[in-house]
Design an enzyme around this catalytic site. Structure first.
Site, PDB file in Angstrom:
ATOM      1  N   ALA A  32       4.096 -14.239  15.110  1.00 45.58           N
ATOM      2  CA  ALA A  32       3.570 -15.338  14.277  1.00 45.58           C
ATOM      3  C   ALA A  32       4.248 -16.628  14.737  1.00 45.58           C
ATOM      4  CB  ALA A  32       3.795 -15.085  12.793  1.00 45.58           C
ATOM      5  N   GLY A  36       8.647 -23.952  16.037  1.00 41.85           N
ATOM      6  CA  GLY A  36      10.076 -23.657  15.990  1.00 41.85           C
ATOM      7  C   GLY A  36      10.445 -22.672  17.101  1.00 41.85           C
ATOM      8  N   HIS A  37       9.658 -21.581  17.203  1.00 39.82           N
ATOM      9  CA  HIS A  37       9.915 -20.597  18.267  1.00 39.82           C
ATOM     10  C   HIS A  37       9.727 -21.244  19.643  1.00 39.82           C
ATOM     11  CE1 HIS A  37       8.382 -17.803  14.977  1.00 39.82           C
ATOM     12  NE2 HIS A  37       9.589 -17.326  15.238  1.00 39.82           N
ATOM     13  N   ASP A 152      17.677 -19.956   9.907  1.00 41.37           N
ATOM     14  CA  ASP A 152      18.322 -18.729   9.440  1.00 41.37           C
ATOM     15  C   ASP A 152      19.799 -18.819   9.813  1.00 41.37           C
ATOM     16  OD1 ASP A 152      15.902 -17.243   8.533  1.00 41.37           O
ATOM     17  OD2 ASP A 152      15.326 -17.583  10.606  1.00 41.37           O
ATOM     18  N   GLN A 155      21.959 -15.728   9.376  1.00 46.43           N
ATOM     19  CA  GLN A 155      21.633 -14.758  10.436  1.00 46.43           C
ATOM     20  C   GLN A 155      22.328 -15.157  11.737  1.00 46.43           C
ATOM     21  OE1 GLN A 155      17.625 -13.008  11.350  1.00 46.43           O
ATOM     22  NE2 GLN A 155      17.507 -14.633  12.857  1.00 46.43           N
ATOM     23  N   SER A 184       7.191 -18.673   9.840  1.00 46.02           N
ATOM     24  CA  SER A 184       5.960 -17.863   9.932  1.00 46.02           C
ATOM     25  C   SER A 184       5.352 -17.688   8.539  1.00 46.02           C
ATOM     26  CB  SER A 184       6.276 -16.499  10.525  1.00 46.02           C
ATOM     27  OG  SER A 184       6.919 -16.682  11.763  1.00 46.02           O
ATOM     28  N   ARG A 185       6.202 -17.725   7.512  1.00 44.59           N
ATOM     29  CA  ARG A 185       5.703 -17.549   6.146  1.00 44.59           C
ATOM     30  C   ARG A 185       4.871 -18.733   5.657  1.00 44.59           C
ATOM     31  NH1 ARG A 185       8.718 -13.260   3.543  1.00 44.59           N
ATOM     32  NH2 ARG A 185      10.255 -12.591   5.065  1.00 44.59           N
TER      33      ARG A 185
HETATM   34  O1  PAF Z   1      14.728 -14.277  13.003  1.00 46.40           O
HETATM   35  C1  PAF Z   1      13.923 -13.356  13.281  1.00 46.40           C
HETATM   36  O2  PAF Z   1      12.745 -13.567  13.580  1.00 46.40           O
HETATM   37  C2  PAF Z   1      14.395 -11.907  13.228  1.00 46.40           C
HETATM   38  O3  PAF Z   1      15.320 -11.738  12.206  1.00 46.40           O
HETATM   39  C3  PAF Z   1      14.960 -11.396  14.561  1.00 46.40           C
HETATM   40  C4  PAF Z   1      16.205 -12.157  14.971  1.00 46.40           C
HETATM   41  C5  PAF Z   1      13.900 -11.531  15.652  1.00 46.40           C
HETATM   42  C6  PAF Z   1      15.321  -9.916  14.450  1.00 46.40           C
HETATM   43  O4  PAF Z   1      14.228  -9.133  14.106  1.00 46.40           O
END
Ligand code: PAF
Length: 278
Positions: A32, A36-37, A152, A155, A184-185
């Site tokens: 998705a 950002g990605h 995140d 994370q 993505s949400r």
């Molecule tokens: O941030 C994310 O999209 C996920 O947590 C990751 C790092 C790809 C792990 O599934």
């Protein structure tokens, strides 16, 4: 653009590239894809000769089966976005068996408290699932550098705490013009909910600009009340914590770095964001 579904084929291909002395950057995602990605991939492509993106919706990091089953999944669309960046990007799109073998499992980690609050508190075992899959993916790709978004942030700090030899690089959160953090949400939000959701970042910037003028508890209470005053929004948490240990605080010692972390349900969709305060 090369798409690998099989990990051994990807490993073999990357081994050949490594023999040529090419550096490898890696962007793990759950698909998705959004801007950002793509900004992570642009960074990876500017720092490395080869960039790999993984697209794998990791079941072990979801707490609710409905969240997992409704997570957007469209490899074709993702690949056409990637093609616009570069035909050279290598895509790794495995299935669960390729990653976990015959039986899905989650490793047990001691994150030394980094997972105690915020996402860790509200999403039971979420980070155990994230760390498990990130280690498995890093072990397959063995990149020189891996890129993660600061949206995140918790994370990111947890992944940095894993014992890998890989350089983990945090990248600034990308936002819509309204300030809403790309996620993505956001695809699940109506235009009206998106407009309301832009108040999340507005609240964070208000908090940041008033942090030295007010008592933190009073300030976070006022911001929380403001979020909850919108019918469509329901605050889950608003926490100020230091960046290193991620421990919530009611007072700021300006020698350390702090962030405000927030989670809000907007018309039932859970969104998170954070802002550096100093
Ligand atoms: O941030 C994310 O999209 C996920 O947590 C990751 C790092 C790809 C792990 O599934």
């Amino acid at each position: 653009m090369k798409i690998f579904h099989n990990k051994l084929e990807l490993i073999e291909h990357l081994n050949q590239l490594r023999k040529l002395g090419l550096s490898i950057g890696f962007v793990p995602t759950m698909g998705a894809l959004h801007k950002g990605h793509l900004s992570l991939l642009k960074k990876s492509s500017s720092n490395n000769k080869v960039s790999v993106v993984s697209i794998f919706i990791n079941p072990t990091q979801f707490n609710s089966s409905s969240d997992l089953s409704t997570y957007p999944n469209n490899l074709k669309e993702d690949c056409s976005l990637l093609k616009n960046i570069s035909e050279e990007i290598l895509v790794f799109a495995p299935n669960s068996k390729e990653i976990y073998g015959n039986k899905m499992y989650v490793k047990s980690y001691d994150f030394k408290g980094l997972d105690k609050f915020m996402e860790g508190e509200f999403r039971n075992n979420h980070f155990q699932g994230v760390a498990t899959v990130v280690e498995l993916l890093l072990d397959i790709v063995k990149p020189d550098r891996a890129y993660f978004g600061e949206k995140d942030f918790q994370q990111l700090q947890i992944i940095k705490s894993l014992k890998t030899n890989i350089k983990i690089i945090g990248c600034e959160t990308q936002r819509e013009k309204s300030g809403l953090a790309l996620s993505s949400r956001n695809n699940k939000l109506s235009l009206k909910s998106k407009k309301v959701a832009s108040n999340i970042f507005k609240s964070l910037t208000f908090l940041k600009s008033n942090i030295s003028n007010y008592n933190i508890k009073d300030l976070t209470n006022a911001v929380s009340d403001n979020i909850n005053s919108f019918d469509q929004m329901n605050l889950e948490y608003l926490i100020i914590a230091d960046e290193d240990k991620l421990v919530p605080t009611d007072s700021i010692n300006f020698k350390k770095k702090y962030r405000a972390f927030i989670s809000v349900f907007v018309d039932g969709i859970r969104l998170i964001d954070n802002i550096a305060l100093n």
